[in-house]
Motif scaffolding. Structure first.
Motif, PDB file in Angstrom:
ATOM      1  N   TYR A   1      38.972 -18.894 -93.068  1.00  0.00           N
ATOM      2  CA  TYR A   1      39.644 -19.569 -94.187  1.00  0.00           C
ATOM      3  C   TYR A   1      40.795 -18.717 -94.716  1.00  0.00           C
ATOM      4  CZ  TYR A   1      40.539 -21.136 -98.936  1.00  0.00           C
ATOM      5  OH  TYR A   1      41.166 -21.541-100.086  1.00  0.00           O
ATOM      6  N   LYS A   2      40.541 -17.444 -94.940  1.00  0.00           N
ATOM      7  CA  LYS A   2      41.568 -16.556 -95.495  1.00  0.00           C
ATOM      8  C   LYS A   2      42.724 -16.366 -94.515  1.00  0.00           C
ATOM      9  CE  LYS A   2      39.446 -15.360 -99.384  1.00  0.00           C
ATOM     10  NZ  LYS A   2      40.019 -15.254-100.712  1.00  0.00           N
ATOM     11  N   LEU A   3      42.416 -16.241 -93.225  1.00  0.00           N
ATOM     12  CA  LEU A   3      43.471 -16.095 -92.230  1.00  0.00           C
ATOM     13  C   LEU A   3      44.309 -17.361 -92.112  1.00  0.00           C
ATOM     14  CD1 LEU A   3      41.594 -14.078 -89.471  1.00  0.00           C
ATOM     15  CD2 LEU A   3      43.480 -13.256 -90.904  1.00  0.00           C
ATOM     16  N   ASP A   4      43.651 -18.514 -92.144  1.00  0.00           N
ATOM     17  CA  ASP A   4      44.384 -19.778 -92.105  1.00  0.00           C
ATOM     18  C   ASP A   4      45.305 -19.915 -93.315  1.00  0.00           C
ATOM     19  OD1 ASP A   4      43.143 -20.439 -89.714  1.00  0.00           O
ATOM     20  OD2 ASP A   4      41.705 -21.825 -90.625  1.00  0.00           O
ATOM     21  N   ARG A   5      44.800 -19.524 -94.486  1.00  0.00           N
ATOM     22  CA  ARG A   5      45.605 -19.587 -95.703  1.00  0.00           C
ATOM     23  C   ARG A   5      46.806 -18.645 -95.613  1.00  0.00           C
ATOM     24  NH1 ARG A   5      43.002 -17.956-101.376  1.00  0.00           N
ATOM     25  NH2 ARG A   5      43.414 -15.927-100.476  1.00  0.00           N
ATOM     26  N   LEU A   6      46.584 -17.462 -95.080  1.00  0.00           N
ATOM     27  CA  LEU A   6      47.675 -16.503 -94.900  1.00  0.00           C
ATOM     28  C   LEU A   6      48.709 -17.047 -93.918  1.00  0.00           C
ATOM     29  CD1 LEU A   6      48.914 -13.731 -95.451  1.00  0.00           C
ATOM     30  CD2 LEU A   6      47.378 -12.793 -93.706  1.00  0.00           C
ATOM     31  N   GLU A   7      48.233 -17.648 -92.850  1.00  0.00           N
ATOM     32  CA  GLU A   7      49.144 -18.246 -91.874  1.00  0.00           C
ATOM     33  C   GLU A   7      49.998 -19.332 -92.527  1.00  0.00           C
ATOM     34  OE1 GLU A   7      49.021 -20.240 -87.418  1.00  0.00           O
ATOM     35  OE2 GLU A   7      47.238 -20.377 -88.688  1.00  0.00           O
ATOM     36  N   SER A   8      49.388 -20.158 -93.359  1.00  0.00           N
ATOM     37  CA  SER A   8      50.135 -21.205 -94.064  1.00  0.00           C
ATOM     38  C   SER A   8      51.188 -20.604 -94.990  1.00  0.00           C
ATOM     39  CB  SER A   8      49.189 -22.083 -94.872  1.00  0.00           C
ATOM     40  OG  SER A   8      48.345 -22.810 -94.031  1.00  0.00           O
ATOM     41  N   MET A   9      50.841 -19.531 -95.663  1.00  0.00           N
ATOM     42  CA  MET A   9      51.802 -18.861 -96.549  1.00  0.00           C
ATOM     43  C   MET A   9      52.984 -18.311 -95.755  1.00  0.00           C
ATOM     44  SD  MET A   9      49.038 -16.907 -98.992  1.00  0.00           S
ATOM     45  CE  MET A   9      50.217 -15.800 -99.724  1.00  0.00           C
ATOM     46  N   ILE A  10      52.696 -17.747 -94.598  1.00  0.00           N
ATOM     47  CA  ILE A  10      53.758 -17.192 -93.752  1.00  0.00           C
ATOM     48  C   ILE A  10      54.680 -18.312 -93.284  1.00  0.00           C
ATOM     49  CG2 ILE A  10      54.238 -16.110 -91.509  1.00  0.00           C
ATOM     50  CD1 ILE A  10      51.555 -14.526 -91.984  1.00  0.00           C
ATOM     51  N   LYS A  11      54.095 -19.380 -92.805  1.00  0.00           N
ATOM     52  CA  LYS A  11      54.898 -20.521 -92.333  1.00  0.00           C
ATOM     53  C   LYS A  11      55.728 -21.095 -93.482  1.00  0.00           C
ATOM     54  CE  LYS A  11      51.944 -21.900 -88.495  1.00  0.00           C
ATOM     55  NZ  LYS A  11      51.001 -22.899 -87.972  1.00  0.00           N
ATOM     56  N   GLY A  12      55.170 -21.189 -94.664  1.00  0.00           N
ATOM     57  CA  GLY A  12      55.898 -21.670 -95.826  1.00  0.00           C
ATOM     58  C   GLY A  12      57.046 -20.758 -96.204  1.00  0.00           C
ATOM     59  N   ALA A  13      56.838 -19.461 -96.064  1.00  0.00           N
ATOM     60  CA  ALA A  13      57.891 -18.485 -96.394  1.00  0.00           C
ATOM     61  C   ALA A  13      59.056 -18.618 -95.426  1.00  0.00           C
ATOM     62  CB  ALA A  13      57.322 -17.074 -96.383  1.00  0.00           C
ATOM     63  N   TYR A  14      58.753 -18.843 -94.172  1.00  0.00           N
ATOM     64  CA  TYR A  14      59.836 -18.982 -93.181  1.00  0.00           C
ATOM     65  C   TYR A  14      60.614 -20.273 -93.390  1.00  0.00           C
ATOM     66  CZ  TYR A  14      58.499 -14.867 -90.506  1.00  0.00           C
ATOM     67  OH  TYR A  14      58.246 -13.591 -90.119  1.00  0.00           O
ATOM     68  N   LYS A  15      59.973 -21.319 -93.871  1.00  0.00           N
ATOM     69  CA  LYS A  15      60.675 -22.583 -94.133  1.00  0.00           C
ATOM     70  C   LYS A  15      61.654 -22.435 -95.289  1.00  0.00           C
ATOM     71  CE  LYS A  15      57.107 -25.647 -92.391  1.00  0.00           C
ATOM     72  NZ  LYS A  15      56.068 -26.631 -92.727  1.00  0.00           N
ATOM     73  N   CYS A  16      61.350 -21.520 -96.225  1.00  0.00           N
ATOM     74  CA  CYS A  16      62.197 -21.334 -97.399  1.00  0.00           C
ATOM     75  C   CYS A  16      63.433 -20.494 -97.098  1.00  0.00           C
ATOM     76  CB  CYS A  16      61.401 -20.677 -98.526  1.00  0.00           C
ATOM     77  SG  CYS A  16      60.106 -21.730 -99.189  1.00  0.00           S
ATOM     78  N   GLN A  17      63.471 -19.850 -95.961  1.00  0.00           N
ATOM     79  CA  GLN A  17      64.603 -18.953 -95.652  1.00  0.00           C
ATOM     80  C   GLN A  17      65.789 -19.688 -95.092  1.00  0.00           C
ATOM     81  OE1 GLN A  17      63.002 -15.889 -93.110  1.00  0.00           O
ATOM     82  NE2 GLN A  17      62.074 -14.823 -94.823  1.00  0.00           N
TER      83      GLN A  17
END
Length: 93
Positions: A77-93
């Motif tokens: 769960y925590k790794l999936d959440r971290l992965e989602s945060m990373i993907k979201g951060a890249y979309k904002c760039q």
């Protein structure tokens, strides 16, 4: 002795309560080392040493808690959440 036998022997010798306190102490030592490294007072080897101590204590805590299924589910769960945060951060760039 293998890793699990070492954890069991350690807990048998000093007890669960004491080992839980040791988790806190080792985490505090890692925090201190990271703060000192930030200020340029220690190098990576000191941080590595403290991080390994924390990892050993976390492994003992996992042994004490004795619920690998929940542990693995929470880790996923925590790794999936971290992965989602990373993907979201890249979309904002």
């Amino acid at each position: 002795m293998n890793e699990i036998e070492i954890y069991k022997s350690t807990i048998d010798l000093w007890g669960e309560a004491f080992q839980r306190l040791m988790v806190i102490e080792e985490c505090a030592e890692l925090i201190s080392a990271l703060c000192k490294q930030f200020r340029g007072r220690v190098d990576n080897s000191t941080v590595l040493e403290e991080a390994v101590d924390v990892q050993i204590m976390i492994n003992q805590l996992r042994y004490i808690l004795n619920d690998n299924d929940k542990w693995n589910k929470q880790m996923r769960y925590k790794l999936d959440r971290l992965e989602s945060m990373i993907k979201g951060a890249y979309k904002c760039q």
